[in-house]
Design an enzyme around this catalytic site. Structure first.
Site, short mmCIF file in Angstrom:
data_model
loop_
_atom_site.label_atom_id
_atom_site.label_comp_id
_atom_site.label_asym_id
_atom_site.label_seq_id
_atom_site.Cartn_x
_atom_site.Cartn_y
_atom_site.Cartn_z
N GLY A 43 -9.57 79.30 61.66
CA GLY A 43 -8.20 78.96 61.61
C GLY A 43 -7.28 79.73 61.30
O GLY A 43 -7.43 80.87 60.34
N GLN A 48 0.59 83.57 58.22
CA GLN A 48 -0.47 84.32 57.95
C GLN A 48 0.04 85.54 58.83
O GLN A 48 -0.91 86.84 58.50
CB GLN A 48 -1.80 83.70 58.19
CG GLN A 48 -2.39 82.68 57.21
CD GLN A 48 -3.66 82.20 57.63
OE1 GLN A 48 -3.85 81.29 58.31
NE2 GLN A 48 -4.67 82.85 56.97
N CYS A 91 -10.49 81.93 53.50
CA CYS A 91 -8.89 81.88 54.10
C CYS A 91 -8.95 83.55 54.54
O CYS A 91 -9.38 84.24 53.97
CB CYS A 91 -8.10 81.63 53.24
SG CYS A 91 -6.31 81.72 53.93
N LEU A 92 -8.29 83.61 55.73
CA LEU A 92 -8.61 85.00 56.35
C LEU A 92 -7.46 85.62 55.48
O LEU A 92 -7.30 87.06 55.48
CB LEU A 92 -8.02 85.01 57.76
CG LEU A 92 -9.26 84.67 58.74
CD1 LEU A 92 -8.24 84.51 60.26
CD2 LEU A 92 -10.32 85.50 58.93
N HIS A 133 -6.39 72.53 55.78
CA HIS A 133 -6.19 73.91 55.11
C HIS A 133 -5.06 74.56 55.94
O HIS A 133 -4.15 75.17 55.32
CB HIS A 133 -7.49 74.59 55.46
CG HIS A 133 -7.56 75.94 55.13
ND1 HIS A 133 -8.23 76.55 54.02
CD2 HIS A 133 -6.69 77.08 55.41
CE1 HIS A 133 -7.78 77.92 53.87
NE2 HIS A 133 -7.15 78.13 54.66
N GLU A 134 -5.11 74.43 57.37
CA GLU A 134 -4.00 75.21 58.10
C GLU A 134 -2.58 74.62 57.86
O GLU A 134 -1.48 75.41 57.79
CB GLU A 134 -4.50 75.19 59.35
CG GLU A 134 -5.78 76.01 59.87
CD GLU A 134 -5.82 77.57 59.20
OE1 GLU A 134 -4.74 78.23 58.84
OE2 GLU A 134 -6.94 77.91 59.05
N HIS A 137 -0.68 75.97 54.97
CA HIS A 137 -0.03 77.19 55.09
C HIS A 137 1.44 77.03 55.59
O HIS A 137 2.17 77.71 55.45
CB HIS A 137 -0.86 78.23 56.22
CG HIS A 137 -2.02 78.66 55.69
ND1 HIS A 137 -1.84 79.65 54.38
CD2 HIS A 137 -3.23 78.80 55.82
CE1 HIS A 137 -3.13 80.13 54.28
NE2 HIS A 137 -3.92 79.59 55.31
#
Ligand code: QAP
Ligand code: CO
Length: 165
Positions: A43, A48, A91-92, A133-134, A137
């Site tokens: 994701g 991000q 998370c990236l 989660h996304e 953001h």
């Protein structure tokens, strides 16, 4: 594209709705997908990669071949969220860190696709968790904000150690 890493303050920005669904948006979404796959993510949200618009994408296919599909979500809105589920999240923007987060088990989300057409998705399990989660953001929320205060304190200490020069 470069992925912003915690504690970059830009990850805390609230993203604004997309109003234009042309080739520029499509090119950005394609770039984001390449960035996500290159980093082995499931994701990625616009914020991000410094694109502060309400867009995110999810492809859980790399972890679960039943759903090998790239979903792109634009200007999403919750229709419903129910139940409770605990998943280990990463998370990236926080590479190398995972922690168990409690979220809704089932979700229904209304959103626009890349052509501006209205869509709706119902999801559970990993796909539902990834979407939540996304979505966070888009409002500048990271999964570490969703931990119990004890877990958050422990993880923050680990992060500070890892980030120390
Ligand atoms: C969000 O996360 C997510 O620590 C997407 O070293 C996480 O793609 C949704 C990643 C969990 C649902 C469940 C993390 C890659 C990727 C790392 C990611 C790492 C390399 C995280
Ligand atoms: Co993330």
């Amino acid at each position: 594209m470069e992925i912003l890493k915690y504690p970059d303050e830009r990850l805390r920005k609230v993203s604004v709705p997309v109003i234009s669904f042309g080739t520029e948006l499509h090119r950005t979404l394609d770039d984001m997908a390449r960035t996500m796959y290159r980093s082995r993510g499931i994701g990625l949200a616009g914020a991000q990669v410094g694109f502060f618009y309400r867009v995110f994408m999810v492809d859980i296919g790399v972890q679960d071949e039943r759903h090998e599909k790239l979903y792109e979500f634009i200007n999403p809105e919750w229709v419903s969220r129910s139940g409770k589920a605990n998943w280990d999240e990463g998370c990236l923007s926080l590479p190398g860190f995972t922690e168990t987060v409690s979220r809704a088990a089932r979700i229904c989300l209304k959103y626009l696709d890349r052509h501006g057409r209205e869509q709706k998705i119902e999801a559970e399990e990993l796909l539902a968790v990834a979407i939540q989660h996304e979505y966070d953001h888009l409002d500048g929320i990271l999964f570490i904000d969703r931990l119990s205060s004890l877990k958050r304190r422990l993880l923050k200490r680990k992060l500070e150690k890892a980030l120390a020069p």
